[in-house]
Design a protein around this motif. Structure first.
Motif, PDB file in Angstrom:
ATOM      1  N   TYR A   1       0.816  -1.214   0.000  1.00 19.25           N
ATOM      2  CA  TYR A   1       0.000   0.000   0.000  1.00 19.25           C
ATOM      3  C   TYR A   1       0.851   1.267   0.000  1.00 19.25           C
ATOM      4  O   TYR A   1       0.322   2.372   0.053  1.00 19.25           O
ATOM      5  CB  TYR A   1      -0.953  -0.033   1.192  1.00 19.25           C
ATOM      6  N   SER A   2       2.182   1.090  -0.074  1.00 18.39           N
ATOM      7  CA  SER A   2       3.100   2.220  -0.228  1.00 18.39           C
ATOM      8  C   SER A   2       3.895   2.124  -1.521  1.00 18.39           C
ATOM      9  O   SER A   2       4.837   2.887  -1.737  1.00 18.39           O
ATOM     10  CB  SER A   2       4.081   2.268   0.958  1.00 18.39           C
ATOM     11  N   GLY A   3       3.523   1.179  -2.385  1.00 14.38           N
ATOM     12  CA  GLY A   3       4.229   1.007  -3.650  1.00 14.38           C
ATOM     13  C   GLY A   3       5.011  -0.286  -3.747  1.00 14.38           C
ATOM     14  O   GLY A   3       5.732  -0.497  -4.723  1.00 14.38           O
ATOM     15  N   GLY A   4       4.880  -1.169  -2.752  1.00  7.02           N
ATOM     16  CA  GLY A   4       5.537  -2.466  -2.830  1.00  7.02           C
ATOM     17  C   GLY A   4       4.711  -3.448  -3.649  1.00  7.02           C
ATOM     18  O   GLY A   4       3.682  -3.104  -4.232  1.00  7.02           O
ATOM     19  N   SER A   5       5.171  -4.692  -3.672  1.00  5.03           N
ATOM     20  CA  SER A   5       4.420  -5.735  -4.381  1.00  5.03           C
ATOM     21  C   SER A   5       4.186  -6.879  -3.394  1.00  5.03           C
ATOM     22  O   SER A   5       3.449  -6.702  -2.432  1.00  5.03           O
ATOM     23  CB  SER A   5       5.178  -6.193  -5.630  1.00  5.03           C
TER      24      SER A   5
ATOM     25  N   SER B   1      -7.425  -9.114  -4.095  1.00  2.00           N
ATOM     26  CA  SER B   1      -7.330  -7.659  -4.038  1.00  2.00           C
ATOM     27  C   SER B   1      -6.019  -7.222  -4.660  1.00  2.00           C
ATOM     28  O   SER B   1      -4.985  -7.864  -4.489  1.00  2.00           O
ATOM     29  CB  SER B   1      -7.407  -7.180  -2.579  1.00  2.00           C
ATOM     30  N   LEU B   2      -6.055  -6.110  -5.403  1.00  2.00           N
ATOM     31  CA  LEU B   2      -4.877  -5.566  -6.073  1.00  2.00           C
ATOM     32  C   LEU B   2      -4.770  -4.087  -5.746  1.00  2.00           C
ATOM     33  O   LEU B   2      -5.782  -3.403  -5.625  1.00  2.00           O
ATOM     34  CB  LEU B   2      -5.006  -5.767  -7.586  1.00  2.00           C
ATOM     35  N   THR B   3      -3.555  -3.577  -5.580  1.00  2.00           N
ATOM     36  CA  THR B   3      -3.397  -2.158  -5.275  1.00  2.00           C
ATOM     37  C   THR B   3      -3.579  -1.319  -6.530  1.00  2.00           C
ATOM     38  O   THR B   3      -3.414  -1.790  -7.658  1.00  2.00           O
ATOM     39  CB  THR B   3      -2.018  -1.873  -4.670  1.00  2.00           C
TER      40      THR B   3
ATOM     41  N   CYS C   1     -13.760  -1.263  -5.667  1.00  2.00           N
ATOM     42  CA  CYS C   1     -13.597  -2.471  -6.470  1.00  2.00           C
ATOM     43  C   CYS C   1     -12.284  -3.161  -6.102  1.00  2.00           C
ATOM     44  O   CYS C   1     -11.408  -2.570  -5.465  1.00  2.00           O
ATOM     45  CB  CYS C   1     -13.654  -2.159  -7.960  1.00  2.00           C
ATOM     46  N   TRP C   2     -12.136  -4.398  -6.518  1.00  2.00           N
ATOM     47  CA  TRP C   2     -10.972  -5.185  -6.079  1.00  2.00           C
ATOM     48  C   TRP C   2      -9.671  -4.718  -6.707  1.00  2.00           C
ATOM     49  O   TRP C   2      -8.586  -5.123  -6.268  1.00  2.00           O
ATOM     50  CB  TRP C   2     -11.205  -6.667  -6.321  1.00  2.00           C
ATOM     51  N   LEU C   3      -9.736  -3.836  -7.702  1.00  2.00           N
ATOM     52  CA  LEU C   3      -8.539  -3.281  -8.319  1.00  2.00           C
ATOM     53  C   LEU C   3      -7.999  -2.075  -7.560  1.00  2.00           C
ATOM     54  O   LEU C   3      -6.958  -1.524  -7.927  1.00  2.00           O
ATOM     55  CB  LEU C   3      -8.841  -2.866  -9.765  1.00  2.00           C
ATOM     56  N   VAL C   4      -8.698  -1.662  -6.523  1.00  2.00           N
ATOM     57  CA  VAL C   4      -8.250  -0.551  -5.672  1.00  2.00           C
ATOM     58  C   VAL C   4      -8.280  -1.052  -4.233  1.00  2.00           C
ATOM     59  O   VAL C   4      -9.056  -0.589  -3.402  1.00  2.00           O
ATOM     60  CB  VAL C   4      -9.162   0.688  -5.846  1.00  2.00           C
TER      61      VAL C   4
ATOM     62  N   MET D   1      -1.545 -10.121  -6.561  1.00  2.00           N
ATOM     63  CA  MET D   1      -0.305  -9.876  -7.292  1.00  2.00           C
ATOM     64  C   MET D   1       0.072 -11.041  -8.208  1.00  2.00           C
ATOM     65  O   MET D   1       1.008 -10.916  -9.003  1.00  2.00           O
ATOM     66  CB  MET D   1       0.836  -9.614  -6.303  1.00  2.00           C
ATOM     67  N   THR D   2      -0.622 -12.142  -8.113  1.00  2.00           N
ATOM     68  CA  THR D   2      -0.347 -13.290  -8.972  1.00  2.00           C
ATOM     69  C   THR D   2      -1.546 -13.546  -9.898  1.00  2.00           C
ATOM     70  O   THR D   2      -1.522 -13.164 -11.060  1.00  2.00           O
ATOM     71  CB  THR D   2      -0.013 -14.532  -8.122  1.00  2.00           C
TER      72      THR D   2
END
Length: 467
Positions: A68-72, A235-237, A275-278, A289-290
């Protein structure tokens, strides 16, 4: 391009290896390079977040892995280094990855928000001690981090020396010209193809709906995810969503090596909140992430294929099969990539397995490797066949446990009439005379003599078979 711009482009290509980016403190992204789709959105977010809160000075290094800070993934460490007064270098390096199927990102491992790893040429021992005391801290983590700091310092010095050797200065005017030319090149590549719009729906096995509306007009692309459902277990950031979309689009048009603020401006994305993309903290991130990234890649590629009929392609098996084998305090992640899609003029490429020692696997774990090969595909046939996936067959010599994750889009989206789907990932267990297929994700113990067959997906086929 004039000489200085060509020199800058060459310098960036030489310096940026692996998953990495170079940007200015003012926020201009000069270049992003990497194989992972999320890299093209997350690295710049990581740098912006770290610079905002830590006020990095020349030589300082920040560390983070917080999605949530730019990691993966939490197993991938992101380093943000101020290599000069106005340049930030961001790079990502992976540790040992484990498959995690949990309900919170905090359960997936040690989550590190942006923290000062090195300041004024001194490693921050206080933070290292605090991380080492965390129960989820990876083994030998502190030693590994110190090795990375030394390597980053050496490579940053080589970059400064390369800039000085060329005898030119990276000025604001040069950056503006370079970004402008990259934007112009990306726009032209898009404009040379057809314009139009397409809609694609992808349903994940976990219940999420991905609804994508893609429109191309005047060399620009807009992607609207209105109608996409909320997260259930995937869920994806937001930054990972952007990176995946840009990566798929730039690969399609052939300007991935021009990834920067200039080419980023051709893409506009609309994502409804919730939505799950946010994804929002503390939602877990591993499946997103996968499997989530793989579904998003497929949706963008399918929409582009609908618009560009002369460049039709089937769908690749983007989601690798992740099989995390555990015995005692040891674990080993087997990652089997899938095959690539066939195109209108050629077969798809077959999957290849990253080299690993079968002997070491059999020494460390109570397994016997019976077979490693390309699977015999049933799907993905046509005039041009999709690339075959991989098959790995193991027999348990003692009881052991495994956690696995495969493609979550077994409900296949509708394809163009010339295309066919490849085979999905499969996990099969044989216990005595009984055999059964396991679900797309799960965790369980396996008994002595059980035989496990792991199959990664194959690419889709193209055209009608002439046989």
């Amino acid at each position: 391009m004039n000489y200085q711009i060509e020199l800058l482009h060459s310098l960036l290509n030489d310096f940026l290896v692996g998953e990495s980016s170079l940007m200015t403190l003012d926020g201009d992204v000069l270049a992003v390079r990497g194989q992972m789709p999320v890299t093209y959105g997350t690295l710049t977010t990581a740098a912006t977040t770290a610079a905002k809160y830590l006020k990095l000075q020349e030589g300082d290094i920040a560390l983070l892995n917080d999605p949530y800070s730019g990691g993966s993934l939490l197993s991938e460490m992101t380093f943000v280094m101020a290599v000069s007064e106005d340049l930030l270098w961001v790079t990502r390096r992976a540790l040992d990855t484990k498959v995690t199927l949990v309900k919170s990102v905090e359960e997936e491992g040690l989550r590190i928000p942006p923290m000062p790893l090195r300041q004024k040429n001194q490693v921050n021992e206080m933070f290292l001690t605090a991380m080492q005391a965390h129960p989820a801290c990876p083994p030998n983590f502190v030693e590994w981090l110190k090795e990375q700091v030394q390597d980053l310092s050496l490579r940053a010095q080589k970059l400064i020396e390369a800039i000085e050797f060329t005898g030119f200065t990276i000025t604001g005017e040069l950056i503006e010209d370079y970004l402008g030319l990259c934007k112009q090149a990306a726009t032209q590549k898009i404009s040379e193809s057809a314009s139009g719009e397409a809609r694609v729906d992808v349903v994940l096995d976990s219940g999420e709906l991905l609804r994508l509306n893609l429109e191309i007009h005047d060399g620009k692309i807009s992607v609207d995810f209105s109608g996409t459902s909320a997260a259930k277990t995937v869920s994806l950031t937001e930054s990972a969503t952007y990176g995946t979309c840009f990566h798929a689009i730039s690969r399609h048009y052939g300007f991935t090596d021009l990834a920067n603020s200039g080419s980023f401006s051709i893409l506009q994305i609309t994502k409804p909140s919730g939505c799950w993309l946010v994804g929002k903290y503390p939602a877990p991130i591993y499946k997103g992430m996968t499997c989530g990234v793989a579904a998003l890649q497929s949706a963008v590629e399918l929409a582009l294929a609908q618009i560009h009929h002369k460049q039709e392609t089937s769908l690749s098996s983007h989601c690798a099969l992740h099989f995390d084998l555990r015995s005692g305090d040891k674990h080993y992640l087997l990652r089997l990539p899938g095959g690539e899609a066939a195109q209108a003029d050629r077969d798809g490429s077959c999957a290849t397995l990253n080299p690993f020692s079968l002997e070491q696997l059999e020494r460390d774990f109570p397994v016997k490797v019976l077979r490693v090969d390309q699977r015999q595909s049933i799907g993905g046939k046509g005039k041009f066949n999709g690339g075959r996936g991989l098959i790995l067959k193991l027999q348990m010599r003692e009881e052991a446990e495994a956690t696995w994750l495969t493609d979550l889009t077994l409900h296949r989206p509708r394809l163009l009439k010339n295309c066919s789907h490849g085979d999905p990932c499969e996990v099969l267990v044989e216990h005595g005379d009984a055999a059964k297929h396991l679900p797309v994700l799960g965790q369980q113990k396996f008994a002595k003599q059980d035989v496990l067959t792991l199959c990664s997906g194959s690419g889709g086929g193209y055209g009608r078979s002439e046989q």
